[in-house]
Design an enzyme around this catalytic site. Structure first.
Site, short mmCIF file in Angstrom:
data_model
loop_
_atom_site.label_atom_id
_atom_site.label_comp_id
_atom_site.label_asym_id
_atom_site.label_seq_id
_atom_site.Cartn_x
_atom_site.Cartn_y
_atom_site.Cartn_z
N ARG A 209 0.87 -1.18 0.00
CA ARG A 209 0.00 0.00 0.00
C ARG A 209 0.90 1.22 0.00
O ARG A 209 2.12 1.10 0.09
CB ARG A 209 -1.02 0.00 1.14
CG ARG A 209 -0.70 -0.77 2.38
CD ARG A 209 0.41 -0.18 3.19
NE ARG A 209 0.19 1.24 3.41
CZ ARG A 209 1.12 2.12 3.65
NH1 ARG A 209 2.39 1.74 3.71
NH2 ARG A 209 0.86 3.40 3.84
N GLY A 210 0.30 2.41 -0.07
CA GLY A 210 1.11 3.63 -0.22
C GLY A 210 1.23 3.93 -1.71
O GLY A 210 1.52 3.03 -2.50
N ALA A 211 1.00 5.20 -2.06
CA ALA A 211 0.84 5.55 -3.48
C ALA A 211 2.00 5.09 -4.38
O ALA A 211 1.78 4.36 -5.35
CB ALA A 211 0.61 7.06 -3.59
N GLN B 282 -2.07 2.23 9.85
CA GLN B 282 -0.76 2.30 9.17
C GLN B 282 0.27 3.07 9.98
O GLN B 282 1.47 2.82 9.88
CB GLN B 282 -0.92 2.97 7.79
CG GLN B 282 -1.67 2.15 6.77
CD GLN B 282 -3.14 2.50 6.74
OE1 GLN B 282 -3.73 2.86 7.76
NE2 GLN B 282 -3.77 2.37 5.59
N ASN C 129 -5.42 12.33 0.79
CA ASN C 129 -4.54 11.47 1.58
C ASN C 129 -5.42 10.66 2.54
O ASN C 129 -6.64 10.82 2.59
CB ASN C 129 -3.50 12.30 2.32
CG ASN C 129 -2.39 11.45 2.92
OD1 ASN C 129 -1.82 10.60 2.23
ND2 ASN C 129 -2.09 11.62 4.19
N LYS C 130 -4.78 9.80 3.31
CA LYS C 130 -5.49 8.89 4.21
C LYS C 130 -6.55 9.62 5.03
O LYS C 130 -6.34 10.74 5.49
CB LYS C 130 -4.47 8.22 5.13
CG LYS C 130 -4.99 7.20 6.11
CD LYS C 130 -5.90 6.16 5.50
CE LYS C 130 -5.30 5.43 4.32
NZ LYS C 130 -6.30 4.63 3.55
N ARG D 230 -7.39 -0.26 -6.57
CA ARG D 230 -7.56 0.84 -5.63
C ARG D 230 -7.68 2.13 -6.45
O ARG D 230 -6.77 2.47 -7.22
CB ARG D 230 -6.37 0.90 -4.65
CG ARG D 230 -6.24 -0.40 -3.84
CD ARG D 230 -5.40 -0.21 -2.61
NE ARG D 230 -6.02 0.68 -1.67
CZ ARG D 230 -5.38 1.23 -0.64
NH1 ARG D 230 -4.09 0.98 -0.45
NH2 ARG D 230 -6.01 2.03 0.19
N ASP E 23 -2.00 10.81 -2.02
CA ASP E 23 -2.26 9.77 -3.03
C ASP E 23 -2.61 10.38 -4.38
O ASP E 23 -2.51 9.72 -5.41
CB ASP E 23 -3.39 8.85 -2.57
CG ASP E 23 -2.88 7.92 -1.48
OD1 ASP E 23 -2.77 8.36 -0.34
OD2 ASP E 23 -2.55 6.77 -1.81
#
Ligand code: MRU
Length: 364
Positions: free
Chosen positions: A50-52, A203, A254-255, A91, A244
């Site tokens: 995960r993570g852009a 996370q 973002n998150k 995603r 992201d």
């Protein structure tokens, strides 16, 4: 810096791409082999990675695996469109996924049939190499922000708040939000990081804390609701987060929960910086609130919480059986709440003028 490889091609077996299955962290470091495009798509969708930037790199490697899998029995253009679709339908928010696939497919389409595997491999390696270099440069520019803060409080600790994991584990190396933190620590600046736990997937608590602990960087894990209180009491000097998807006017997705941190920072005069490599800019859209697709994940990630019990990773139910959970993965922070965008080319205002000043190619 502790080296963490987040994705790599097996040097002995070029039919296997390795990832860290991040669902097992921080308690176990599990390496997972990917041999098919389908496995790469599952790894992205189910958040093994995960993570852009890492999502983008995994998609590019997924396309490489697709080139290995191609047997020639079906029309190549249809096959390529179908595997790209499979990788894209994982995603929706991180634009790196789409940018990395676009760059790979352009190279693949231009290649002779017998070169497709090599070209896809090169495209995946290029994305990863560029991303690591960009994150390193974000660190160099972001370090100046921390040096400026240090100059205002000589000898005192600089308190940085971060949300989610925009660290090495979200990228290829260094991270985006964490790159300046790693560099500052290397240079001996006295820093301490407030790590938002980042419900529902935690996370921050699981991954950012793991990274910072491994690097020996002083940090404290906090509940997501504490940030505002800390800011009101002068206990946060700066907020660093990742993104992201960044629109051409500087809105950032973002998150989930990032927006609330930005509001609290704005109300308390705390600078709020966003670190991003080129691969997270979406030049095709302007208004983040209306145009960025926001991922909605299963409510079970809200009603349950993952942890280590009896030496096993387990999900534990928090809520009554009859209570559903709602789980939007990201929110949009409008550009007006962002103090600056830290890119590999320098720091700019979160605005179209600011971004185009550093990236004139965005005009086209
Ligand atoms: O759902 P995730 O874990 O993929 O979300 C990750 C984030 O929101 C990060 O902050 C973002 O990808 C920037 S990472 C460099």
């Amino acid at each position: 810096m502790t080296p963490i490889q987040t994705i790599w091609l097996d040097p002995q077996d070029p039919t296997t791409v390795w990832i860290i299955d991040q669902r097992a962290l921080p308690h176990e470091l599990v390496h997972e082999p990917l041999k098919t495009t389908a496995q790469a798509a599952v790894a992205i969708k189910e958040m093994h990675v995960r993570g852009a930037p890492l999502i983008g790199a995994t998609a590019a490697w997924g396309l490489y695996l697709a080139m290995l899998e191609y047997q020639g029995a079906v029309d190549f253009d249809n096959y390529l469109a179908q595997v790209i679709d499979q990788l894209q339908n994982t995603r929706p928010t991180a634009v790196d996924l789409f940018n990395a696939l676009e760059a790979s497919q352009l190279s693949i389409r231009a290649a002779a049939p017998h070169d497709r595997v090599a070209v896809a491999r090169q495209a995946a390696e290029d994305f990863a190499t560029a991303s690591a270099a960009q994150c390193r440069a974000i660190g160099v520019h972001g370090l100046e922000v921390l040096r400026d803060i240090a100059a205002t409080k000589p000898g005192e600790t600089i308190n940085i708040l971060t949300h989610c994991n925009a660290g090495k584990l979200a990228c290829i190396d260094y991270g985006t939000a964490t790159a300046p933190i790693y560099l500052a620590h290397e240079k001996g600046l006295p820093i301490h990081v407030w790590v938002d736990e980042t419900r529902p997937r935690n996370q921050g608590a699981r991954l950012t804390a793991y990274e910072l602990a491994a690097a020996g960087i002083p940090h404290t894990v906090i509940v997501d609701n504490l940030g505002g209180h800390l800011m009101q009491h002068g206990m946060v000097d700066v907020v660093f987060v990742g993104t992201d998807r960044t629109t051409r006017q500087g809105d950032v997705a973002n998150k989930i929960g990032t927006y609330l941190k930005a509001l609290a920072a704005h109300d308390n005069g705390v600078p709020f910086y966003v670190g991003l490599p080129t691969s997270t800019i979406d030049w095709t859209i302007r208004d983040g609130l209306r145009e960025i697709p926001i991922e909605e994940r299963g409510g079970d990630e809200v009603t349950h919480i993952q942890g280590r019990l009896d030496n096993k990773n387990q999900w534990v139910q928090l809520t009554p059986d009859a209570s559903p959970g709602l789980n939007y993965g990201f929110d949009v922070t409008p550009a007006r709440l962002v103090t600056g965008l830290i890119t590999e080319r320098g720091i700019c205002a979160a605005s179209e003028e600011g971004l185009l000043g550093l990236f004139p190619e965005g005009e086209g």
